[in-house]
Structures are given as C-alpha cells and as structure tokens.
Design a protein around this motif. Structure first.
Motif, PDB file in Angstrom:
ATOM      1  N   LEU A  15       0.824  -1.348   0.365  1.00  0.00           N
ATOM      2  CA  LEU A  15      -0.091  -0.403   0.084  1.00  0.00           C
ATOM      3  C   LEU A  15       1.228   1.175  -0.493  1.00  0.00           C
ATOM      4  O   LEU A  15      -0.038   2.138   0.230  1.00  0.00           O
ATOM      5  N   GLY A  16       2.015   1.084  -0.375  1.00  0.00           N
ATOM      6  CA  GLY A  16       3.174   2.242  -0.150  1.00  0.00           C
ATOM      7  C   GLY A  16       3.979   3.114  -1.633  1.00  0.00           C
ATOM      8  O   GLY A  16       4.371   3.053  -1.761  1.00  0.00           O
ATOM      9  N   GLN A  17       3.663   1.969  -2.737  1.00  0.00           N
ATOM     10  CA  GLN A  17       4.000   2.155  -4.048  1.00  0.00           C
ATOM     11  C   GLN A  17       4.538   3.847  -4.625  1.00  0.00           C
ATOM     12  O   GLN A  17       5.052   4.216  -5.410  1.00  0.00           O
ATOM     13  N   ALA A  18       4.016   4.217  -4.038  1.00  0.00           N
ATOM     14  CA  ALA A  18       3.701   5.853  -4.756  1.00  0.00           C
ATOM     15  C   ALA A  18       4.740   6.159  -3.739  1.00  0.00           C
ATOM     16  O   ALA A  18       4.549   7.663  -4.750  1.00  0.00           O
ATOM     17  N   GLY A  19       5.214   5.687  -2.321  1.00  0.00           N
ATOM     18  CA  GLY A  19       6.008   6.283  -1.914  1.00  0.00           C
ATOM     19  C   GLY A  19       6.976   6.528  -3.446  1.00  0.00           C
ATOM     20  O   GLY A  19       8.341   7.827  -3.451  1.00  0.00           O
ATOM     21  N   TYR A  20       7.773   5.544  -4.022  1.00  0.00           N
ATOM     22  CA  TYR A  20       8.436   5.175  -4.889  1.00  0.00           C
ATOM     23  C   TYR A  20       8.133   6.367  -5.337  1.00  0.00           C
ATOM     24  O   TYR A  20       9.265   6.820  -6.963  1.00  0.00           O
ATOM     25  N   LEU A  21       7.295   6.022  -6.553  1.00  0.00           N
ATOM     26  CA  LEU A  21       6.771   6.973  -7.661  1.00  0.00           C
ATOM     27  C   LEU A  21       7.350   8.647  -7.458  1.00  0.00           C
ATOM     28  O   LEU A  21       7.771   8.801  -8.019  1.00  0.00           O
ATOM     29  N   VAL A  22       6.663   9.157  -6.231  1.00  0.00           N
ATOM     30  CA  VAL A  22       7.374  10.293  -5.659  1.00  0.00           C
ATOM     31  C   VAL A  22       9.050  10.292  -5.419  1.00  0.00           C
ATOM     32  O   VAL A  22       9.689  11.575  -6.151  1.00  0.00           O
ATOM     33  N   VAL A  23      10.017   9.416  -5.225  1.00  0.00           N
ATOM     34  CA  VAL A  23      11.033   9.457  -4.944  1.00  0.00           C
ATOM     35  C   VAL A  23      11.530  10.057  -6.529  1.00  0.00           C
ATOM     36  O   VAL A  23      12.478   9.473  -6.871  1.00  0.00           O
ATOM     37  N   GLY A  24      10.964   8.646  -7.586  1.00  0.00           N
ATOM     38  CA  GLY A  24      11.724   8.755  -8.986  1.00  0.00           C
ATOM     39  C   GLY A  24      11.261   9.950  -9.046  1.00  0.00           C
ATOM     40  O   GLY A  24      12.181  10.621 -10.291  1.00  0.00           O
ATOM     41  N   ALA A  25      10.202  10.515  -8.715  1.00  0.00           N
ATOM     42  CA  ALA A  25       9.578  11.645 -10.036  1.00  0.00           C
ATOM     43  C   ALA A  25      10.391  12.993  -9.016  1.00  0.00           C
ATOM     44  O   ALA A  25      10.809  14.283 -10.130  1.00  0.00           O
ATOM     45  N   TYR A  26      10.842  13.060  -7.955  1.00  0.00           N
ATOM     46  CA  TYR A  26      11.834  14.145  -7.502  1.00  0.00           C
ATOM     47  C   TYR A  26      13.410  14.419  -8.174  1.00  0.00           C
ATOM     48  O   TYR A  26      13.591  14.612  -8.383  1.00  0.00           O
ATOM     49  N   SER A  39       4.441  16.903  -6.827  1.00  0.00           N
ATOM     50  CA  SER A  39       4.631  17.626  -5.037  1.00  0.00           C
ATOM     51  C   SER A  39       4.344  16.025  -4.055  1.00  0.00           C
ATOM     52  O   SER A  39       3.908  15.510  -4.431  1.00  0.00           O
ATOM     53  N   PRO A  40       4.400  16.504  -2.545  1.00  0.00           N
ATOM     54  CA  PRO A  40       4.682  15.538  -2.118  1.00  0.00           C
ATOM     55  C   PRO A  40       2.872  14.933  -2.082  1.00  0.00           C
ATOM     56  O   PRO A  40       3.095  14.127  -1.889  1.00  0.00           O
ATOM     57  N   ALA A  41       2.404  15.157  -2.242  1.00  0.00           N
ATOM     58  CA  ALA A  41       0.201  14.999  -2.500  1.00  0.00           C
ATOM     59  C   ALA A  41       0.233  13.778  -3.218  1.00  0.00           C
ATOM     60  O   ALA A  41      -0.123  12.790  -3.199  1.00  0.00           O
ATOM     61  N   ASP A  42       1.920  13.710  -4.375  1.00  0.00           N
ATOM     62  CA  ASP A  42       1.874  12.858  -4.917  1.00  0.00           C
ATOM     63  C   ASP A  42       2.123  11.599  -4.279  1.00  0.00           C
ATOM     64  O   ASP A  42       1.676  10.121  -5.137  1.00  0.00           O
ATOM     65  N   GLY A  50      -6.214  20.752  -6.045  1.00  0.00           N
ATOM     66  CA  GLY A  50      -4.692  21.653  -6.391  1.00  0.00           C
ATOM     67  C   GLY A  50      -3.513  20.939  -6.527  1.00  0.00           C
ATOM     68  O   GLY A  50      -2.997  22.183  -7.264  1.00  0.00           O
ATOM     69  N   LYS A  51      -3.678  19.821  -6.860  1.00  0.00           N
ATOM     70  CA  LYS A  51      -2.684  18.945  -7.781  1.00  0.00           C
ATOM     71  C   LYS A  51      -3.456  18.434  -9.054  1.00  0.00           C
ATOM     72  O   LYS A  51      -3.244  18.888  -9.611  1.00  0.00           O
ATOM     73  N   ALA A  52      -3.032  16.994  -9.376  1.00  0.00           N
ATOM     74  CA  ALA A  52      -3.165  16.387  -9.806  1.00  0.00           C
ATOM     75  C   ALA A  52      -4.948  16.849 -10.705  1.00  0.00           C
ATOM     76  O   ALA A  52      -5.078  16.876 -12.195  1.00  0.00           O
ATOM     77  N   THR A  53      -5.774  16.409  -9.691  1.00  0.00           N
ATOM     78  CA  THR A  53      -7.040  16.606  -9.887  1.00  0.00           C
ATOM     79  C   THR A  53      -7.402  18.284 -10.962  1.00  0.00           C
ATOM     80  O   THR A  53      -7.718  18.951 -12.176  1.00  0.00           O
ATOM     81  N   ALA A  54      -6.475  19.616 -10.192  1.00  0.00           N
ATOM     82  CA  ALA A  54      -6.505  20.854 -10.748  1.00  0.00           C
ATOM     83  C   ALA A  54      -6.189  20.893 -12.293  1.00  0.00           C
ATOM     84  O   ALA A  54      -6.594  21.675 -13.507  1.00  0.00           O
ATOM     85  N   LEU A  55      -4.721  19.957 -12.284  1.00  0.00           N
ATOM     86  CA  LEU A  55      -4.531  20.378 -13.500  1.00  0.00           C
ATOM     87  C   LEU A  55      -5.237  19.627 -14.371  1.00  0.00           C
ATOM     88  O   LEU A  55      -5.699  20.190 -15.828  1.00  0.00           O
ATOM     89  N   ALA A  56      -6.283  18.553 -13.902  1.00  0.00           N
ATOM     90  CA  ALA A  56      -6.892  18.098 -14.923  1.00  0.00           C
ATOM     91  C   ALA A  56      -8.018  18.831 -15.134  1.00  0.00           C
ATOM     92  O   ALA A  56      -8.666  18.830 -16.629  1.00  0.00           O
ATOM     93  N   SER A  57      -8.245  18.968 -14.568  1.00  0.00           N
ATOM     94  CA  SER A  57      -9.621  20.064 -14.233  1.00  0.00           C
ATOM     95  C   SER A  57      -9.125  21.275 -15.423  1.00  0.00           C
ATOM     96  O   SER A  57     -10.378  21.708 -16.463  1.00  0.00           O
ATOM     97  N   ALA A  58      -8.389  22.472 -15.310  1.00  0.00           N
ATOM     98  CA  ALA A  58      -7.837  23.374 -16.087  1.00  0.00           C
ATOM     99  C   ALA A  58      -7.615  22.340 -17.913  1.00  0.00           C
ATOM    100  O   ALA A  58      -8.022  23.473 -18.178  1.00  0.00           O
ATOM    101  N   ARG A  59      -7.418  21.771 -17.857  1.00  0.00           N
ATOM    102  CA  ARG A  59      -7.232  21.005 -19.076  1.00  0.00           C
ATOM    103  C   ARG A  59      -8.012  20.849 -20.011  1.00  0.00           C
ATOM    104  O   ARG A  59      -8.325  21.257 -20.744  1.00  0.00           O
TER     105      ARG A  59
END
Lengths: 328, 292, 426
Positions: A76-87, A249-252, C91-100
C-alpha cells in the motif's frame, strides 16, 4: 470468422473453453496498439492528458502487480517510490531535458529507496506487510513535505525531450506518444521478467514459503529483490508522471494513489496487462467520469473499490495472501 | 502548595497527552477488536468516528440532554454501522484485501456524503455548559471537559478490561480468537461472536466520536487522521490486545503533545518510525491471538 | 495453490478498455480546431475546490461569482456568459486535469478560480502554453516569474501581516510579541510578512530563540496547541500574532480560551473570516485581525453587495472569498468591455516570450489573447472592499488593509472595522 464459440458453460462441461481462431488475439492486440498510437489525432488535449496519466498509473500498477500477483504481497505504499523517482527526475531535469535519462535515473532512485526500505518491509507478510508499506508511504510523504525542494507546494519541471536533438515536448499529444513508447518498453521488460526463473520462484514463495526454504532458497532475499525491482518500476512511473504534469509534489505519495495501484493490480488478477487495463479503467472512473459529474470523484472511486472487492477474480489473488495464523 | 511545583508547561502538556491518548484509546480499542478478534481489516473506522462527531454537533444544545441524546443516537448508529460492516464483509471472510478495498470504498463514500449533508466547513462542538469552563491548576487553566474525559476514559478502560477478562462474553470472544475451530466444536456460534464484536466496535467508535467531538471536532479529513492514528495504535499495541492498545495510545498521545513541544517537526517521523519498529520487531506478535 | 494466470482474459480486458476509451472519447468531439468564440457567447471556466479540505472556500467562491453575474444580468460587457465549473480538488493532479478540460475541451476564454496557491502553481504552465488567462481569486504563490497570464483579485500572503505590523508595534511599544503559525509555505509567507515588517519597525519576538513557532502541518495539520499555549503563558509576551485557517483556526482559538491565555490575540484575518467565525462565535470576541475586507465596511458597493448576499442566503453574511469572486466578475466585465471597444493589442508588461499575437484585435473580437491584453488596460474596480486596481508587477490588487475586531452586531458576530491600516499591493 470461423470462431467456434462454446455453448454457454454449464456445470456439466467445464473443460469446453471458448475457442477463438489463433490469429484473433494478436490481431486485436495490434488493433489496440494502433488505436493507442492514433489517439492524439482522434481526441482533444484534455482526453489525451488523461490517457497519458492513465498510462503512468498503469506502470505503477505493474509495479504493484509484481508484488501482488507474483510475490503474493500486497503493497500500500508504491506511490512513495513513484514520488522518489519523480523528485529524482526533477533533479536530473535541471541538468538535462532528455526524457530517457530522467527515466533511468528515476528507476535507479526508486530501486535504491525500495532496497533500503524493503529490508524492513519484507520481514512481514500479509496484513502486516500492508501496514508496513502503508507506513513507509506515509513516511515518504512526510519526508517530502519537510525536505523536498518546494516543500508542500511542490516544484515545476521543464518539458521533456524524447531524444537528443529533438525539441522539448509541450503539446500533450507528443507527451502522450512519448509516455506510450516508454510504457511499451517497460512493459516488454516486465514481460521478459515474468518469464524468468526468478518469477517462478516468486510464485513458489507466494504459494508456500516454507517449501521453497526447504528447497534451499533464501526467500527473504528473493522477496527483497522483487521489492527492489517493483520500486524501480514505480520510480520509472514517477519520471513519466512529471513528463505529463510537469509538476511534482508530496501529495503524489498519498495513500489514495497507492490504493489505486493496488486495486488495479487486483483487477488484473495475476497478469501485467490486466493490471494496466485496471489502472486505465480506474483513472477513467476517477478523473474523466468525475469531471463529467462535477467533483464527486471520491464517491465514484469508493463505489469502484466496493465493487472490486466483490469480484470473484480477487479470490485468486487473495488466496495467495493469508492472515499469518491461517498459513498452513 | 506542592501543586505549583508539579504544574509547569511540561506537566500540563503531559496531562493533555493523557487526555488525547485516552481519546485515541477509545477509538482504537474498537479497531483493535474488530481487526484482531473479528479478523476484519476495517479502513472505515475513521468514518465511524466522524459520524459520531457530526452527531454530537447536530444534537448539541449546550446541556446534558443534548449529550445524552447524542450518546443514545451513537449507540444506534454504531450498532447499525457495525452490523452493516458485518454484512458487507461477510462474503469476504478469507479475503483481507477485499476487506481493505471494500471498507476503503465505504470510507470514501462516507466522506463525500458527510460533505454533502453537513457541508464542508469545520465545525466546533462545545460540551455541556456545566463542564465547558476551565479550572485553575496552579498558575494555569485547564479545560474541565478534558479532565472529565480522562475520567471517562479510565472508566472505559476498566470496563473493557473487565468485559474481556472477567466476563463470560469476553471468555467466549477469547475462545473464538484462540481457536475458532475448537470454539465452534464446543457449540459457540463463531459468526455471531464476530458480528457481536463488530457491533461492539462500531458502538465504541461512534461513541468515541460523540464524546471526543469537543477535542477532535468534525471536519473533512478528520476521518483519515483518526484512522491513521488508530492504525498506528493498533499496530504498535498488537492487534487484538486491549492492554497493548492502551499503552500504545498513551504513548502516541504523549508523542503528539509532549513530543511536539520538545522536538517539533520530528513528531510525525517518530510516529511513523514507532509503527515500523513495532511491526518489524514484533511482526510475529502482531498476530491476532491475545485479546488482552 | 499457485495464482492462476489468465493471459487471454487480460488481453481481452486491455483491448476492451482501449476500445471503450476510444469510443467514448470519439463522442467528446475530436476537433483540433482553435478556440474561437465567433458566436456571441463568452465561455468562462470556474475552477474551484468542490472536494477535499478547501471545499467550503470553493462553495463561497462559486456563490460570490454567481451573485455578481446575476447582478450584471448574466452578461459580461454586454455579451451573454456561459460558466463552466470544474473541481480543483487539492490543487494538484485534479486541478491540472480540470484546467485542461476547461481549456481544451470546453474552450473557455478565461479561467477564474484557484482557492489555493497550489492550484495556481500547478496550472501556471498551462496558462502560458494555451494563452488563456487566469483570474486568481484565492491564494497564490508570492513569486511568479512571468505574470502575464495571471491576474489576481485576492491578495499576497505577506500583505496581511505587513499591514498590521506597524500598528502592533505602536500598540505594544517595547513589549514583545509571540508569533506562531503553521509550518508550510502559505503559513511561512503569512507569518514572515508580519515578522519582517515588525522587526523593521523595531519590534522583537517573545518566542524563545526569537524565531516564530511553527506548528506541524504534514502529514496532517495539528489541532493540539496546548504545548504552545502553555509556553505563551509562561513567557512575557504582551501580544500574540498568528495565522491559521479552517479547522486549525477554530481549534486554536478554542484552546486559546480554554487554557486561559489572556494575552491579546492579533491575527491574519483568515482566523476569523467566514466559517471559523461562525463556529467560534463568542469565543472569538476581542480578536484583532488584519484583512483587505470586512462586512462592516461603509461604502456603497459593500452595502449593495452585503444586502444582495444576505437576501439570497437567509440573512447570512459574506466573507472575503465571496468578494474576491465578485470582483473577478467586475474585472471580466471591464475587460470584455475594453476588448469590444477595440484597440491595438499591446503586449503586457514584463518579459513575456510568448506575448499574445497582435492578431484578432480589430473591432473587438473577444479571444483569450485580446482579453489578456485588455486586462492590463482596465482601470479601478469598484469593489465592496473599496476601490482597487491591478498592480503592475505581480498583477495583484493595490488595495487597503483594515484592522478589524471581532464584536457582536445585534445577534451576529462580525469583524467590525476599526480603522484602515495601509494600502499594499504590487
């Protein structure tokens, strides 16, 4: 078409599987590929951007599927590695705008992060593993909020160039094609991976770990290797994500993203393509349909999850995952 | 008086930590029973708390009748919620992942519906006027309601311990946990026990919401926060263990108050780290098995 | 038992998924044509939070926008308007999709919205690419390299604190002020705006170490303030300055009272604006705040605005978010009028590498480019907060900030205007 559709399967003859001509599946696959490639000329930019996002989620779903469908562990934490890769990709983007370089760097970063944290994670199985990965994902989220450049507001990244010499891609259609190409490459690599002996060993560990240990294999190391590879794939997804949104962003790293990947892997019930398809469907439900409904995305996703929970397919995937006390 | 020596910013904060910890215990006790005893991995627990908090807000009238009404409603809602959870999870008995997905789906749905019905603004709930004031402790003031809450929490702790360790019902529950097959063989209705635990856990969670609303008020996102804290408490304390949940909840409460005062910025990591350490060091003990 | 692999079925699923997606998207229209509003109607995209933690702000923004549009008879600059709403989520992914979606599928002329700085950040590259301007009506990042396409009717986070710093310094004299705020970029901007101006005026912080106290924001904003409140009681502070919004604001004030901190509380206006004030009522009495609006402002535009809002909403009072959205309508109205009047397009100030082409501006054709150009030419806006106009550097309002005190006005708790502090904006 001289298909020989079987009669509706009754309990009496379970072995009469549906028989299609041998060329039907490859043809359909080819048609599907052609449709995917032609998409930018068929639809508008908004839908293309959604499609690109769906592809990125498909990669994340594949990373989860390696663990769910093969190693029998539910992360339940793969998004953490996605964010690491993204940064990491965002970092590399300041040096070069070459997409493939960013993807490689992100894959390496994701793999390293997974290797480090995996030593903690693979000690657990079943539900404790779920919890540990959840905790790790939250840890990455908190760390990104504290220390990542841009903090909780995230950073923007420059557009990505697909090949040296080409200009950076700005139009969503080109970005989509680039992501599609990368996804196909990753998919091919994964397809090769799941046909190796290593994958077979993972299946064995998922089925009955003590037996594999008795055969002399170090199951902890096998699972750690799988976890590391999954982390690398998730990191690659991160690089593709910033190519699409040009923003990280961290929310990812939020739990919702990991949950989506896990759900997609479950839909796929043991197959990589299925996981990809599941991701596409879930993204369509979450973003596209909720766009039509004007903002009730969470309700829709909730309903999807609820329905998914009951799909009989899941019976197979979760049979490989038992509460520890029931392990025979 | 010696009180002035005892009462300083750190002890005040620690007292707050005890109150917060007991609130977390009330919430997490339900969850640890549900996961450890009924074997249901419920991600909808925070939603139950939020339901209780909104109930308290809706029925609060500044007096004791409002509170009593809210508590009565909490019992009903909790029982219905628990029974509903049992029904939802029934076809998913051997599929913990299915349970995670289903309860996660319910949590998402619930959050959206709360937004629809109650609006998305943060709401503030005041306790009955009689206990809404503050009392002087040395040089400081302390809200009476939090002291009252500590008392209620302790009563609850004692009650739960008695229920699980001394009562017949508790013995039945422990038997089902230890060996469901044997328990069924001796004539115990394991499915009824499971449903009973779910109902009890639901009532605890919603009741915690009603009583805890003046401390953690209803607002969007509270369900996720509460769920996260409850999960941490359950994991660190051991699934199915009331004693463990108490200690873990008190610990988490202190980290969130005293820890934040002493080492701000690091508290979030301490929590996550504690959870991970507990999981890895004790992952074998994190099995449902010891109810108390 | 080994997990069954069903490659055939999964391949089917992929094909079906792709086919479904293709079929469905074909229905959404596959035109690659450019944005043309050759018909009379003007399409505006309203992007606000409809889900997530800022939903109440989003609801207020939509209400304010629609109220103003109603006042103008559903027309901007005399042209009928179609408003398409979309969700910016967190304000992140959803905002971008909506703006698009709004820009590419609904082909809007301009975007209005953005409750948080996150949304503006996320959507910003899209604005430049597509040439569609955003009228920001909420938070925004304090620095933006090229504001050609970003026009805010709201505020800059540093301004609330900077406005009140001088007044507070005079009030406390040599006394020291305890400063506390949430630990994220928005909170830092708000608090540092105050701290920098306060220090410049010669003031000192009462915090140990002389630096503001930051309360945890991630993973979730904290609502347990007792550790800090006990520290405040212990210190020699003669005043406390803070910034909180939403749930944190409600809990902070509640606990401030419960723990008996009797030091006067000053804050950025968001502490008592809208929902928090409604939730707190009496507990917020006597708090002094600084903001660019108050419902008790005495000017014709505000009287009209408050009257309209109360009539349409059961006697409730509006807040700053309604005003920002209301002003966005006024801005668009003036901009469209200006565009229709027609004149040569002048590229907006600042190094704008993708300056709007001097194309369709003859005789006032309304396009995104001409609208953006017109935005730089509009004059003062007659807003309920007082008259303001866009600042040249950041395209934020050059507006007055007011000192307000929470007091009772009949049965209702309001932020009563005490005095005008200063005019800020860039």
């Amino acid at each position: 078409m001289s298909a020989t559709p079987a009669s509706v399967t009754t309990g009496a003859s379970p072995r009469r599987a549906r028989r299609l001509p041998r060329w039907s599946l490859p043809t359909l696959g080819f048609l599907g590929l052609a449709a995917a490639v032609a998409l930018p000329w068929l639809v508008n930019g908004y839908v293309i951007a959604l499609a690109a996002t769906a592809l990125v989620m498909a990669v994340l779903a594949m990373s989860a599927q390696l663990l769910v469908g093969w190693a029998g562990l539910s992360p339940l934490g793969q998004a953490g590695y996605l964010v690491v890769g993204a940064y990491m990709a965002a970092r590399v983007a300041t040096l070069t705008d070459l997409g493939p370089v960013q993807v490689l760097a992100a894959t390496a970063a994701g793999a390293v992060a997974a290797a480090v944290t995996g030593s903690l994670a693979v000690r657990a199985r079943g539900i404790p593993f779920l919890m540990v990965t959840f905790g790790l994902g939250e840890l990455v989220h908190a760390a990104a909020n504290q220390w990542a450049p841009g903090g909780s507001e995230g950073t923007h990244t420059a557009p990505v160039a697909a090949l040296p010499g080409l200009p950076a891609m700005v139009r969503p259609g080109w970005v989509y094609l680039y992501v599609l190409a990368c996804v196909l490459v990753i998919g091919a690599a994964v397809a090769v991976l799941v046909r190796t002996r290593f994958a077979l060993l993972l299946r064995a560990v998922a089925a009955h770990e003590p037996r594999v240990q008795a055969a002399g294999h170090h199951t902890g190391r096998l699972l750690l290797a799988a976890y590391t590879i999954a982390g690398g794939i998730a990191g690659a997804a991160g690089a593709l994500a910033i190519a699409v949104t040009r923003y990280v962003s961290p929310a990812d790293a939020a739990m919702g993203v990991s949950a989506l990947a896990l759900a997609a892997a479950l839909i796929g019930s043991g197959s990589m393509l299925g996981a990809g398809a599941g991701a596409v469907l879930l993204v369509a439900a979450r973003d596209w349909v909720s766009g039509l409904l004007g903002g009730h995305g969470p309700t829709l996703l909730g309903l999807c999850f609820l329905l998914l929970a009951y799909l009989p397919r899941l019976r197979q995937a979760s049979r490989t995952l038992r509460l520890p006390r029931r392990r025979t | 008086m010696g009180l002035n020596v005892l009462v300083n910013p750190y002890t005040m904060t620690a007292l707050d930590g005890v109150a917060y910890g007991l609130l977390l215990f009330t919430i997490a006790a339900g969850l640890t029973l549900i996961v450890g005893v009924a074997g249901v991995f419920s991600m909808a627990h925070g939603t139950l708390y939020l339901a209780g908090a909104y109930l308290a807000w809706y029925l609060a009238d500044g007096g004791w009748t409002g509170l009593a009404l809210a508590l009565a409603a909490a019992v009903v809602v909790g029982a219905v919620g628990g029974a509903g959870l049992a029904a939802v999870v029934r076809p998913l008995v051997d599929r913990p992942l299915g349970q995670v997905l289903a309860t996660l789906g319910i949590a998402y749905l619930g959050a959206d519906q709360f937004n629809q019905v109650f609006g998305a603004e943060p709401r503030s709930v005041d306790p009955p006027r009689a206990v809404a004031g503050s009392v002087a402790l040395g040089d400081y003031q302390y809200p009476i309601y939090r002291l009252l809450f500590i008392a209620i929490g302790l009563v609850l702790v004692v009650g739960l311990f008695w229920l699980v360790e001394r009562s017949r019902a508790g013995a039945v529950v422990r038997a089902v946990v230890a060996d469901p097959g044997m328990a069924a063989a001796t004539g115990l209705r394991t499915s009824a026990v499971r449903v009973g635990v779910l109902v009890g856990g639901g009532v605890l969670a919603v009741g915690a919401g009603v009583l805890g609303a003046p401390v953690i008020g209803p607002s969007p996102g509270v369900d996720t926060t509460v769920l996260a804290y409850s999960l941490i408490v359950c994991v660190v304390g051991g699934l199915g263990s009331i004693r463990g949940a108490l200690l873990a909840a008190l610990g988490v409460g202190q980290i969130l108050t005293l820890g934040v005062a002493l080492v701000p910025g690091v508290a979030a990591f301490i929590l996550a780290a504690a959870m991970l350490v507990a999981l890895t060091v004790r992952h074998r003990a994190a099995l449902p098995g010891q109810p108390a | 038992m080994t997990p069954q692999q069903t490659p055939g079925r999964s391949r089917w699923r992929l094909v079906v998924a792709v086919a479904l997606l293709a079929a469905v998207t074909a229905c959404t229209g596959s035109s690659l044509g450019g944005a043309d509003n050759s018909d009379e109607e003007i399409r505006i995209g309203l992007i606000v939070p409809k889900s997530g933690p800022y939903k109440s702000v989003g609801d207020d923004q939509v209400a304010g926008f629609r109220l103003a549009l109603e006042k103008l008879g559903g027309e901007l600059g005399g042209r009928p308007v179609k408003v398409i709403e979309a969700d910016e989520g967190d304000g992140k992914a959803t905002a971008l999709a909506s703006a698009r979606k709004l820009i590419e599928q609904d082909k809007v002329l301009a975007l209005v919205g953005g409750a948080t700085a996150d949304t503006v950040q996320t959507v910003y590259p899209l604005l430049k690419e597509s040439g569609v301007p955003l009228i920001g009506i909420g938070g925004r990042p304090s620095t933006v390299e090229d504001p050609s396409y970003l026009w805010s009717t709201s505020w800059l986070s540093q301004e609330t604190g900077a406005a009140i710093a001088g007044h507070l310094r005079e009030t406390v004299g040599d006394g020291r002020v305890w400063v506390i705020g949430p630990d994220y970029i928005g909170g830092h901007d708000q608090i540092n705006g105050f701290v920098d101006a306060f220090r410049e005026a010669g003031g000192e912080l009462a915090n140990p170490g002389g630096e503001p106290a930051w309360t945890p924001w991630a993973p979730t904003p904290t609502t347990e303030f007792s550790p800090y409140l006990t520290k405040i009681k212990d210190s020699d502070a003669v005043a406390v300055y803070t910034f909180y919004a939403g749930t944190s604001a409600v809990e902070f004030v509640k606990q401030y009272r419960q723990y008996g901190v009797d030091v006067p509380l000053y804050a950025s206006g968001f502490l008592t604006e809208g929902a928090p004030l409604a939730a707190l009522g009496e507990q917020a009495e006597g708090i002094y705040t600084s903001l660019n609006y108050s419902t008790t402002l005495d000017n014709a535009a505000n009287r009209d605005f408050v009257r309209r809002y109360s009539a349409a909403n059961d006697g409730q009072l509006p807040n700053l978010f309604h005003v920002s959205a209301w002003d966005a309508v006024l801005v668009l109205d003036q901009a469209v009028t200006e565009t229709l009047r027609g004149s040569e397009a002048v590229p907006t100030a600042g190094a704008a590498p993708a300056s709007p082409p001097a194309g369709a501006e003859e005789t006032g054709e309304v396009t995104s480019e001409s609208l953006t150009a017109a935005l730089s030419r509009i004059g003062s806006i007659d807003s309920p907060r007082g008259a303001w106009q866009f600042g040249p550097t950041n395209h934020t309002p050059v507006q007055a900030y007011y000192l307000r005190e929470v007091a009772q006005d009949g049965q209702v708790w309001v932020n009563r205007t005490v005095q005008t502090l200063t005019t800020l904006g860039s």
